[in-house]
Design a protein around this motif. Structure first.
Motif, PDB file in Angstrom:
ATOM      1  N   THR A  99      26.671  -8.256 -44.823  1.00 11.73           N
ATOM      2  CA  THR A  99      25.792  -8.553 -45.949  1.00 11.73           C
ATOM      3  C   THR A  99      25.007  -9.825 -45.640  1.00 11.73           C
ATOM      4  O   THR A  99      25.462 -10.675 -44.873  1.00 11.73           O
ATOM      5  CB  THR A  99      26.580  -8.763 -47.256  1.00 11.73           C
ATOM      6  OG1 THR A  99      27.489  -9.873 -47.085  1.00 11.73           O
ATOM      7  CG2 THR A  99      27.369  -7.522 -47.628  1.00 11.73           C
ATOM      8  N   GLN A 101      22.311 -12.867 -47.666  1.00  7.72           N
ATOM      9  CA  GLN A 101      21.800 -13.403 -48.922  1.00  7.72           C
ATOM     10  C   GLN A 101      20.562 -14.242 -48.639  1.00  7.72           C
ATOM     11  O   GLN A 101      20.543 -15.010 -47.677  1.00  7.72           O
ATOM     12  CB  GLN A 101      22.848 -14.285 -49.614  1.00  7.72           C
ATOM     13  CG  GLN A 101      24.120 -13.560 -49.999  1.00  7.72           C
ATOM     14  CD  GLN A 101      25.043 -14.451 -50.801  1.00  7.72           C
ATOM     15  OE1 GLN A 101      24.671 -14.970 -51.850  1.00  7.72           O
ATOM     16  NE2 GLN A 101      26.263 -14.639 -50.306  1.00  7.72           N
ATOM     17  N   ASP A 103      17.849 -16.746 -50.791  1.00  7.92           N
ATOM     18  CA  ASP A 103      17.485 -17.404 -52.052  1.00  7.92           C
ATOM     19  C   ASP A 103      16.119 -16.886 -52.496  1.00  7.92           C
ATOM     20  O   ASP A 103      15.147 -16.933 -51.733  1.00  7.92           O
ATOM     21  CB  ASP A 103      17.449 -18.918 -51.840  1.00  7.92           C
ATOM     22  CG  ASP A 103      17.353 -19.676 -53.158  1.00  7.92           C
ATOM     23  OD1 ASP A 103      16.486 -19.330 -53.981  1.00  7.92           O
ATOM     24  OD2 ASP A 103      18.139 -20.618 -53.356  1.00  7.92           O
ATOM     25  N   THR A 104      16.033 -16.373 -53.729  1.00  5.86           N
ATOM     26  CA  THR A 104      14.768 -15.804 -54.199  1.00  5.86           C
ATOM     27  C   THR A 104      13.666 -16.863 -54.282  1.00  5.86           C
ATOM     28  O   THR A 104      12.487 -16.547 -54.101  1.00  5.86           O
ATOM     29  CB  THR A 104      14.959 -15.158 -55.579  1.00  5.86           C
ATOM     30  OG1 THR A 104      15.580 -16.101 -56.469  1.00  5.86           O
ATOM     31  CG2 THR A 104      15.821 -13.908 -55.464  1.00  5.86           C
ATOM     32  N   GLN A 120      14.926 -11.921 -41.985  1.00  8.11           N
ATOM     33  CA  GLN A 120      16.386 -11.994 -42.021  1.00  8.11           C
ATOM     34  C   GLN A 120      17.014 -10.625 -41.758  1.00  8.11           C
ATOM     35  O   GLN A 120      17.995 -10.497 -41.030  1.00  8.11           O
ATOM     36  CB  GLN A 120      16.851 -12.531 -43.377  1.00  8.11           C
ATOM     37  CG  GLN A 120      16.653 -14.026 -43.567  1.00  8.11           C
ATOM     38  CD  GLN A 120      17.574 -14.829 -42.671  1.00  8.11           C
ATOM     39  OE1 GLN A 120      18.786 -14.643 -42.671  1.00  8.11           O
ATOM     40  NE2 GLN A 120      16.987 -15.733 -41.896  1.00  8.11           N
ATOM     41  N   MET A 266      19.856  -3.057 -51.399  1.00  8.63           N
ATOM     42  CA  MET A 266      19.934  -4.286 -52.165  1.00  8.63           C
ATOM     43  C   MET A 266      21.094  -4.198 -53.139  1.00  8.63           C
ATOM     44  O   MET A 266      21.258  -3.207 -53.848  1.00  8.63           O
ATOM     45  CB  MET A 266      18.628  -4.534 -52.914  1.00  8.63           C
ATOM     46  CG  MET A 266      18.594  -5.876 -53.608  1.00  8.63           C
ATOM     47  SD  MET A 266      17.011  -6.227 -54.414  1.00  8.63           S
ATOM     48  CE  MET A 266      17.319  -7.877 -55.041  1.00  8.63           C
ATOM     49  N   ILE A 269      20.946  -9.547 -57.546  1.00 11.97           N
ATOM     50  CA  ILE A 269      20.720 -10.992 -57.469  1.00 11.97           C
ATOM     51  C   ILE A 269      21.867 -11.678 -58.193  1.00 11.97           C
ATOM     52  O   ILE A 269      22.167 -11.362 -59.353  1.00 11.97           O
ATOM     53  CB  ILE A 269      19.370 -11.373 -58.106  1.00 11.97           C
ATOM     54  CG1 ILE A 269      18.225 -10.654 -57.351  1.00 11.97           C
ATOM     55  CG2 ILE A 269      19.161 -12.883 -58.081  1.00 11.97           C
ATOM     56  CD1 ILE A 269      16.854 -10.875 -57.960  1.00 11.97           C
ATOM     57  N   ASN A 270      22.531 -12.593 -57.522  1.00  9.81           N
ATOM     58  CA  ASN A 270      23.699 -13.243 -58.114  1.00  9.81           C
ATOM     59  C   ASN A 270      23.303 -14.389 -59.036  1.00  9.81           C
ATOM     60  O   ASN A 270      22.107 -14.688 -59.221  1.00  9.81           O
ATOM     61  CB  ASN A 270      24.674 -13.713 -57.024  1.00  9.81           C
ATOM     62  CG  ASN A 270      24.060 -14.753 -56.098  1.00  9.81           C
ATOM     63  OD1 ASN A 270      23.081 -15.424 -56.450  1.00  9.81           O
ATOM     64  ND2 ASN A 270      24.637 -14.897 -54.922  1.00  9.81           N
ATOM     65  N   ALA A 274      20.335 -15.724 -55.576  1.00  4.49           N
ATOM     66  CA  ALA A 274      20.211 -15.202 -54.217  1.00  4.49           C
ATOM     67  C   ALA A 274      20.222 -13.681 -54.241  1.00  4.49           C
ATOM     68  O   ALA A 274      21.075 -13.070 -54.880  1.00  4.49           O
ATOM     69  CB  ALA A 274      21.332 -15.734 -53.332  1.00  4.49           C
ATOM     70  N   ALA A 275      19.261 -13.082 -53.558  1.00  5.89           N
ATOM     71  CA  ALA A 275      19.222 -11.624 -53.408  1.00  5.89           C
ATOM     72  C   ALA A 275      20.194 -11.231 -52.308  1.00  5.89           C
ATOM     73  O   ALA A 275      20.198 -11.810 -51.226  1.00  5.89           O
ATOM     74  CB  ALA A 275      17.811 -11.165 -53.076  1.00  5.89           C
ATOM     75  N   GLN A 276      21.033 -10.223 -52.587  1.00  8.57           N
ATOM     76  CA  GLN A 276      22.060  -9.797 -51.642  1.00  8.57           C
ATOM     77  C   GLN A 276      21.744  -8.397 -51.127  1.00  8.57           C
ATOM     78  O   GLN A 276      21.356  -7.515 -51.885  1.00  8.57           O
ATOM     79  CB  GLN A 276      23.430  -9.803 -52.326  1.00  8.57           C
ATOM     80  CG  GLN A 276      23.845 -11.182 -52.839  1.00  8.57           C
ATOM     81  CD  GLN A 276      25.139 -11.122 -53.625  1.00  8.57           C
ATOM     82  OE1 GLN A 276      25.248 -10.363 -54.597  1.00  8.57           O
ATOM     83  NE2 GLN A 276      26.116 -11.920 -53.222  1.00  8.57           N
ATOM     84  N   TYR A 277      21.937  -8.226 -49.817  1.00  7.43           N
ATOM     85  CA  TYR A 277      21.644  -6.948 -49.168  1.00  7.43           C
ATOM     86  C   TYR A 277      22.861  -6.496 -48.364  1.00  7.43           C
ATOM     87  O   TYR A 277      23.518  -7.300 -47.696  1.00  7.43           O
ATOM     88  CB  TYR A 277      20.432  -7.068 -48.240  1.00  7.43           C
ATOM     89  CG  TYR A 277      19.150  -7.395 -48.959  1.00  7.43           C
ATOM     90  CD1 TYR A 277      18.270  -6.383 -49.357  1.00  7.43           C
ATOM     91  CD2 TYR A 277      18.810  -8.711 -49.258  1.00  7.43           C
ATOM     92  CE1 TYR A 277      17.093  -6.679 -50.023  1.00  7.43           C
ATOM     93  CE2 TYR A 277      17.631  -9.019 -49.928  1.00  7.43           C
ATOM     94  CZ  TYR A 277      16.777  -7.998 -50.303  1.00  7.43           C
ATOM     95  OH  TYR A 277      15.612  -8.295 -50.973  1.00  7.43           O
TER      96      TYR A 277
END
Length: 308
Positions: A99, A101, A103-104, A120, A266, A269-270, A274-277
């Motif tokens: 995974t 992350q 930051d948006t 990334q 995706m 977003i936590n 942060a967007a997590q993939y």
């Protein structure tokens, strides 16, 4: 103006390079990962799609097959029968997963000229594919190094890989062999032995790149073959389903598929913004018959010759 014995000059009014660069655009490259390799094994393996993540290899048992040549008239004909394995081997795709992350705020503000999320993901996919090639060779269940039949293993005569050793390996995998696979240091060691004997290996071109070859078979470099005690192994493969050889296995049609058997999804977003993939790559490799894969073992890598 000048005075006697004294010279007065105008103050310097030239724009300096450091200041000028503040108004100039800088040409940038995408992030470069120094650990990336060509991954020739994954490029040169034929890949077969797998349904529901499982691939079963059915083989006919070694039994007597009754036949007669030019039977006499009225003579009873033999009854032929080929039996199958009752418990054939099944290959289950394994997953290589990670995974990331981002930051948006970072991806929103610093998205030009290169999108941060895309870069990334690109770097992460490169690393997953490197791990995939490592598993194709070294995985305890399906890795090629761990699935060479005992009858298909050959020891070097004296340690360094000689033309005679590779010829012996060809005599084991003689049914339409495709290519050798060796660590770059093993290829260099073989080249030294060929030079010593005055039989330099020919060079052929594949995918726009030069490869050494022996008896017309490419010697493909792969740094995922392990080196232990300054020794390694050289593999010889027959590939393809039609040839009953070695094939790679993949799962088509995955959710979020971006390339065969590679999924990027995706996860949300936590609370930290942060967007997590989630990145998943599913793969395996199968040896359809035992004589499709051979190994030259005990290849010494550090033997050098003195030339007058």
């Amino acid at each position: 103006m000048t005075e006697k014995g004294t010279e007065m000059t105008e103050p310097r009014r030239l724009l300096g390079e450091k200041a000028a660069r503040q108004l100039a655009n800088t040409t940038k490259t995408p992030p470069q990962w120094r650990g990336a390799t060509p991954r020739w094994l994954t490029q040169m393996l034929p890949w077969a799609p797998v349904e529901a993540g499982v691939y079963r290899v059915n083989q006919a048992l070694e039994d007597d097959f009754a036949v007669k040549c030019s039977p006499e008239q009225g003579e009873a004909l033999p009854i032929a029968f080929s039996n199958y394995e009752e418990q054939p081997r099944e290959y289950t795709l394994t997953s290589i997963t990670t995974t990331i992350q981002v930051d948006t705020r970072v991806s929103d503000l610093y998205r030009s000229p290169m999108e941060q999320v895309k870069e990334q993901l690109s770097l992460s996919v490169e690393k997953l594919k490197e791990k995939q090639e490592h598993e194709l060779l070294n995985n305890r269940q399906y890795g090629l190094l761990n699935n060479v039949d005992p009858d298909m293993r050959v020891a070097t005569r004296k340690g360094p890989p000689t033309p005679d050793d590779l010829d012996e390996l060809i005599s084991r995998v003689w049914k339409e062999p495709s290519y050798f696979l060796a660590h770059p240091k093993a290829i260099a060691a073989f080249g030294r032995e060929c030079t010593r004997r005055g039989v330099p290996p020919a060079t052929i071109n594949l995918f726009g790149s030069p490869f050494l070859s022996w008896r017309g078979l490419p010697i493909v470099p792969c740094d995922k073959l392990p080196i232990k005690g300054n020794k390694s192994e050289i593999l010889l493969l027959r590939t393809g389903e039609r040839k009953r050889g070695v094939i790679g296995l993949f799962q088509p049609g995955l959710p979020g598929e971006v390339s065969p058997s590679l999924s990027v999804r995706m996860m949300g977003i936590n609370q930290a913004g942060a967007a997590q993939y989630l990145l998943s790559l599913y793969c395996s490799v199968a040896v359809l018959t035992h004589d499709a894969l051979g190994a030259l073992q005990g290849v010494v890598l550090d033997h050098y010759h003195e030339y007058a």
